[in-house]
Design an enzyme around this catalytic site. Structure first.
Site, PDB file in Angstrom:
ATOM      1  N   LYS A  39       0.843  -1.199   0.000  1.00  0.00           N
ATOM      2  CA  LYS A  39       0.000   0.000   0.000  1.00  0.00           C
ATOM      3  C   LYS A  39       0.880   1.252   0.000  1.00  0.00           C
ATOM      4  O   LYS A  39       2.084   1.160   0.276  1.00  0.00           O
ATOM      5  CB  LYS A  39      -0.910  -0.012   1.236  1.00  0.00           C
ATOM      6  CG  LYS A  39      -0.150   0.080   2.555  1.00  0.00           C
ATOM      7  CD  LYS A  39      -1.057  -0.209   3.749  1.00  0.00           C
ATOM      8  CE  LYS A  39      -0.276  -0.128   5.047  1.00  0.00           C
ATOM      9  NZ  LYS A  39      -1.037  -0.670   6.181  1.00  0.00           N
ATOM     10  N   ARG A 137     -10.439  -0.187  14.823  1.00  0.00           N
ATOM     11  CA  ARG A 137     -10.447   0.504  13.531  1.00  0.00           C
ATOM     12  C   ARG A 137     -11.478  -0.249  12.692  1.00  0.00           C
ATOM     13  O   ARG A 137     -12.596  -0.415  13.142  1.00  0.00           O
ATOM     14  CB  ARG A 137      -9.019   0.475  12.955  1.00  0.00           C
ATOM     15  CG  ARG A 137      -8.729   1.500  11.906  1.00  0.00           C
ATOM     16  CD  ARG A 137      -7.255   1.536  11.513  1.00  0.00           C
ATOM     17  NE  ARG A 137      -6.785   0.329  10.846  1.00  0.00           N
ATOM     18  CZ  ARG A 137      -5.554   0.154  10.375  1.00  0.00           C
ATOM     19  NH1 ARG A 137      -4.658   1.117  10.502  1.00  0.00           N
ATOM     20  NH2 ARG A 137      -5.194  -0.956   9.784  1.00  0.00           N
ATOM     21  N   HIS A 171      -5.780  -7.188  12.987  1.00  0.00           N
ATOM     22  CA  HIS A 171      -4.578  -6.346  12.964  1.00  0.00           C
ATOM     23  C   HIS A 171      -4.192  -5.985  14.399  1.00  0.00           C
ATOM     24  O   HIS A 171      -5.051  -5.651  15.211  1.00  0.00           O
ATOM     25  CB  HIS A 171      -4.867  -5.079  12.156  1.00  0.00           C
ATOM     26  CG  HIS A 171      -3.644  -4.327  11.724  1.00  0.00           C
ATOM     27  ND1 HIS A 171      -2.520  -4.947  11.237  1.00  0.00           N
ATOM     28  CD2 HIS A 171      -3.368  -2.997  11.707  1.00  0.00           C
ATOM     29  CE1 HIS A 171      -1.609  -4.027  10.941  1.00  0.00           C
ATOM     30  NE2 HIS A 171      -2.096  -2.839  11.223  1.00  0.00           N
ATOM     31  N   ARG A 231       1.955 -11.063   7.109  1.00  0.00           N
ATOM     32  CA  ARG A 231       1.500  -9.869   6.379  1.00  0.00           C
ATOM     33  C   ARG A 231       2.382  -8.670   6.675  1.00  0.00           C
ATOM     34  O   ARG A 231       1.912  -7.623   7.117  1.00  0.00           O
ATOM     35  CB  ARG A 231       0.056  -9.604   6.825  1.00  0.00           C
ATOM     36  CG  ARG A 231      -0.829  -8.927   5.819  1.00  0.00           C
ATOM     37  CD  ARG A 231      -2.259  -8.882   6.326  1.00  0.00           C
ATOM     38  NE  ARG A 231      -2.393  -8.087   7.522  1.00  0.00           N
ATOM     39  CZ  ARG A 231      -3.063  -8.426   8.629  1.00  0.00           C
ATOM     40  NH1 ARG A 231      -3.704  -9.564   8.687  1.00  0.00           N
ATOM     41  NH2 ARG A 231      -3.103  -7.643   9.683  1.00  0.00           N
ATOM     42  N   TYR A 272      13.825  31.575   6.230  1.00  0.00           N
ATOM     43  CA  TYR A 272      12.583  32.132   6.791  1.00  0.00           C
ATOM     44  C   TYR A 272      12.648  32.171   8.315  1.00  0.00           C
ATOM     45  O   TYR A 272      13.112  31.223   8.950  1.00  0.00           O
ATOM     46  CB  TYR A 272      11.393  31.246   6.415  1.00  0.00           C
ATOM     47  CG  TYR A 272      10.998  31.287   4.964  1.00  0.00           C
ATOM     48  CD1 TYR A 272      10.539  32.457   4.372  1.00  0.00           C
ATOM     49  CD2 TYR A 272      11.045  30.133   4.195  1.00  0.00           C
ATOM     50  CE1 TYR A 272      10.144  32.467   3.035  1.00  0.00           C
ATOM     51  CE2 TYR A 272      10.643  30.131   2.865  1.00  0.00           C
ATOM     52  CZ  TYR A 272      10.200  31.307   2.290  1.00  0.00           C
ATOM     53  OH  TYR A 272       9.815  31.300   0.976  1.00  0.00           O
ATOM     54  N   CYS A 319      12.771  24.996   3.791  1.00  0.00           N
ATOM     55  CA  CYS A 319      11.801  25.655   2.906  1.00  0.00           C
ATOM     56  C   CYS A 319      11.046  24.599   2.102  1.00  0.00           C
ATOM     57  O   CYS A 319      11.293  23.409   2.240  1.00  0.00           O
ATOM     58  CB  CYS A 319      12.512  26.610   1.960  1.00  0.00           C
ATOM     59  SG  CYS A 319      13.661  27.732   2.789  1.00  0.00           S
ATOM     60  N   MET A 320      10.153  25.046   1.244  1.00  0.00           N
ATOM     61  CA  MET A 320       9.360  24.095   0.457  1.00  0.00           C
ATOM     62  C   MET A 320      10.239  23.250  -0.457  1.00  0.00           C
ATOM     63  O   MET A 320      10.057  22.046  -0.580  1.00  0.00           O
ATOM     64  CB  MET A 320       8.313  24.851  -0.381  1.00  0.00           C
ATOM     65  CG  MET A 320       7.328  23.927  -1.081  1.00  0.00           C
ATOM     66  SD  MET A 320       6.115  24.814  -2.072  1.00  0.00           S
ATOM     67  CE  MET A 320       5.071  25.539  -0.823  1.00  0.00           C
ATOM     68  N   ASP A 321      11.220  23.887  -1.100  1.00  0.00           N
ATOM     69  CA  ASP A 321      12.012  23.191  -2.123  1.00  0.00           C
ATOM     70  C   ASP A 321      13.507  23.154  -1.838  1.00  0.00           C
ATOM     71  O   ASP A 321      14.269  22.633  -2.638  1.00  0.00           O
ATOM     72  CB  ASP A 321      11.809  23.878  -3.478  1.00  0.00           C
ATOM     73  CG  ASP A 321      10.353  24.193  -3.725  1.00  0.00           C
ATOM     74  OD1 ASP A 321       9.551  23.245  -3.717  1.00  0.00           O
ATOM     75  OD2 ASP A 321      10.020  25.388  -3.888  1.00  0.00           O
TER      76      ASP A 321
HETATM   77  C1  LIG Z   1      -0.234  -1.587   6.909  1.00  0.00           C
HETATM   78  C2  LIG Z   1      -0.778  -2.886   7.344  1.00  0.00           C
HETATM   79  C3  LIG Z   1       0.084  -3.980   7.532  1.00  0.00           C
HETATM   80  C4  LIG Z   1       1.579  -3.892   7.483  1.00  0.00           C
HETATM   81  O1  LIG Z   1       2.043  -3.331   8.684  1.00  0.00           O
HETATM   82  P1  LIG Z   1       3.621  -3.266   8.995  1.00  0.00           P
HETATM   83  O2  LIG Z   1       3.684  -2.743  10.366  1.00  0.00           O
HETATM   84  O3  LIG Z   1       4.209  -2.339   7.992  1.00  0.00           O
HETATM   85  O4  LIG Z   1       4.125  -4.654   8.850  1.00  0.00           O
HETATM   86  C5  LIG Z   1      -0.497  -5.222   7.816  1.00  0.00           C
HETATM   87  N1  LIG Z   1      -1.834  -5.347   7.934  1.00  0.00           N
HETATM   88  C6  LIG Z   1      -2.686  -4.304   7.792  1.00  0.00           C
HETATM   89  C7  LIG Z   1      -4.144  -4.516   7.957  1.00  0.00           C
HETATM   90  C8  LIG Z   1      -2.176  -3.040   7.503  1.00  0.00           C
HETATM   91  O5  LIG Z   1      -3.016  -2.007   7.367  1.00  0.00           O
END
Ligand SMILES: *Cc1c(COP(=O)(O)O)cnc(C)c1O
Length: 376
Positions: A39, A137, A171, A231, A272, A319-321
């Site tokens: 992701k 969540r 999770h 995962r 700045y 700064c920004m850049d």
């Molecule tokens: C982002 C995420 C992970 C990976 O988490 P890490 O801490 O980067 O291993 C696994 N499962 C879910 C549901 C996540 O949102």
């Protein structure tokens, strides 16, 4: 990258990602599948490049956050199973099915919407059930008084027409954090997860093909929680609270260049807000990186970067850049030279700590105008 534009770039080491993948894989129990979390553009490393590598390496699964991320991978020729971890509106059920993308289902009402949409199409959507065991969540509520209702709602969801349940997951909130309390919390989450699965399987006479819960923290600290699939995300990219345990390597080097160098008299203020004032005659370099490239402004006056044979302290507001660094003690550094913001010599963990954040956030903050350059 066009050499003429050599400004700021992120070097991504595919060999290091491969190394990390193999090291994590070797630490998993035999038969445990590997889901690579890609992701947020693979935590800034480039989702398509990382996914291709994982596909070639024989990883079983990928996960992304949303439909657009999944479609990018399908469009790029990724044929592996892809799971969407976040929500997708039920109006996109056909897109999910036609692109062979698996959807997380986190509540009975959503299961009913997907079921209705899939049935109307005469098609089947493949899903993973997500349980909320303490992250609070997404996911079916199942802690404490919610256990009975959780079992009931999951059992009803998986029996709906038009849905095929391939997996169930949860999770962890603190699997990466040390201490007895965190360990007890993680173990309680795991117990709730397996208890609820057992009860659903008993009552619905069903077996979940893939049960998964091990994020990076759990892969490192609770190998017994690997179940059918691990995962990890962050570990793949070489970071984690204890990444050295597996000999992992960082995979991204954020590199910029020195645009110009000037000499200032003591008392000269820089940038700045005039938050830095030269205390000595100073040889000040301007770097071609700013907060719009992903260098957080909160690091202003508080960090240093690898330059030449040592480090150069950053001076004044970022700064920004652009931002400035004191090169007085680095006479070997010249205009056009490279400066490493993080990677091999400048530790991302240290920068993240100074910024009051975690390595995850700095990796995904590297903005899209920063080209990714891959080493094979
Ligand atoms: C982002 C995420 C992970 C990976 O988490 P890490 O801490 O980067 O291993 C696994 N499962 C879910 C549901 C996540 O949102």
């Amino acid at each position: 990258m066009n050499d003429m534009q050599k400004r700021t770039w992120a070097e991504i080491s595919l060999p290091n990602i491969r190394h990390n993948y193999r090291a994590i894989r070797a630490a998993l129990p035999k038969g445990c599948r590997f889901l690579g979390v890609v992701k947020a553009d693979a935590y800034g490393h480039g989702a398509l490049a990382v996914s291709k590598l994982l596909q070639d390496e024989g990883a079983e699964y990928l996960a992304v956050s949303c439909l657009d991320e999944a479609l990018e991978l399908r469009g790029g020729g990724i044929t592996m199973p892809i799971l969407i971890l976040g929500h997708t509106p039920h109006e996109y059920t056909e897109t999910l099915i036609d692109n062979d993308i698996m959807q997380t289902v986190s509540a009975l009402a959503k299961a009913e919407e997907y079921s209705a949409a899939a049935t109307a199409l005469g098609k089947t959507l493949r899903i993973h059930i997500k349980l909320d065991t303490g992250m609070s969540r997404l996911g079916f509520l199942c802690a404490g008084d919610y256990f009975e209702g959780g079992v009931e709602n999951v059992a009803r969801s998986i029996s709906l027409p038009g849905l095929e349940t391939e997996g169930v997951y949860t999770h962890f909130a603190v699997s990466d954090a040390p201490g007895e309390e965190n360990e007890a919390y993680t173990r309680a989450q795991f117990r709730l997860f397996t208890d609820l699965i057992a009860e659903v399987e008993r009552r619905a006479a069903f077996r979940f093909p893939i049960r998964h819960c091990a994020n990076s923290g759990a892969v490192l600290h609770y190998p017994e929680m690997a179940l059918d699939m691990a995962r990890p995300g962050l570990l793949l990219y070489g970071y984690g609270d204890d990444e050295n345990k597996l000999g992992l390597r960082p995979c991204m080097r954020l590199v910029t260049t020195v645009s110009t160098i000037k000499h200032y008299e003591p008392g000269t203020s820089v940038s700045y807000g005039r938050r830095f004032v030269c205390q000595r005659r100073t040889r000040m370099g301007v770097l071609a990186i700013g907060y719009a490239d992903g260098l957080p402004r909160i690091l202003s006056n508080r960090c240093s970067f690898a330059a030449g044979e040592g480090f150069a302290p950053q001076c004044g507001s970022i700064c920004m850049d652009m931002c400035m660094v004191d090169l007085t003690d680095r006479p070997e550094v010249h205009v056009g030279d490279e400066v490493e913001i993080f990677g091999e010599r400048s530790d991302l963990n240290v920068l993240a700590e100074i910024a009051g954040t975690i390595p995850y956030e700095l990796l995904c903050s590297v903005y899209k105008r920063v080209p990714r350059v891959y080493s094979a």
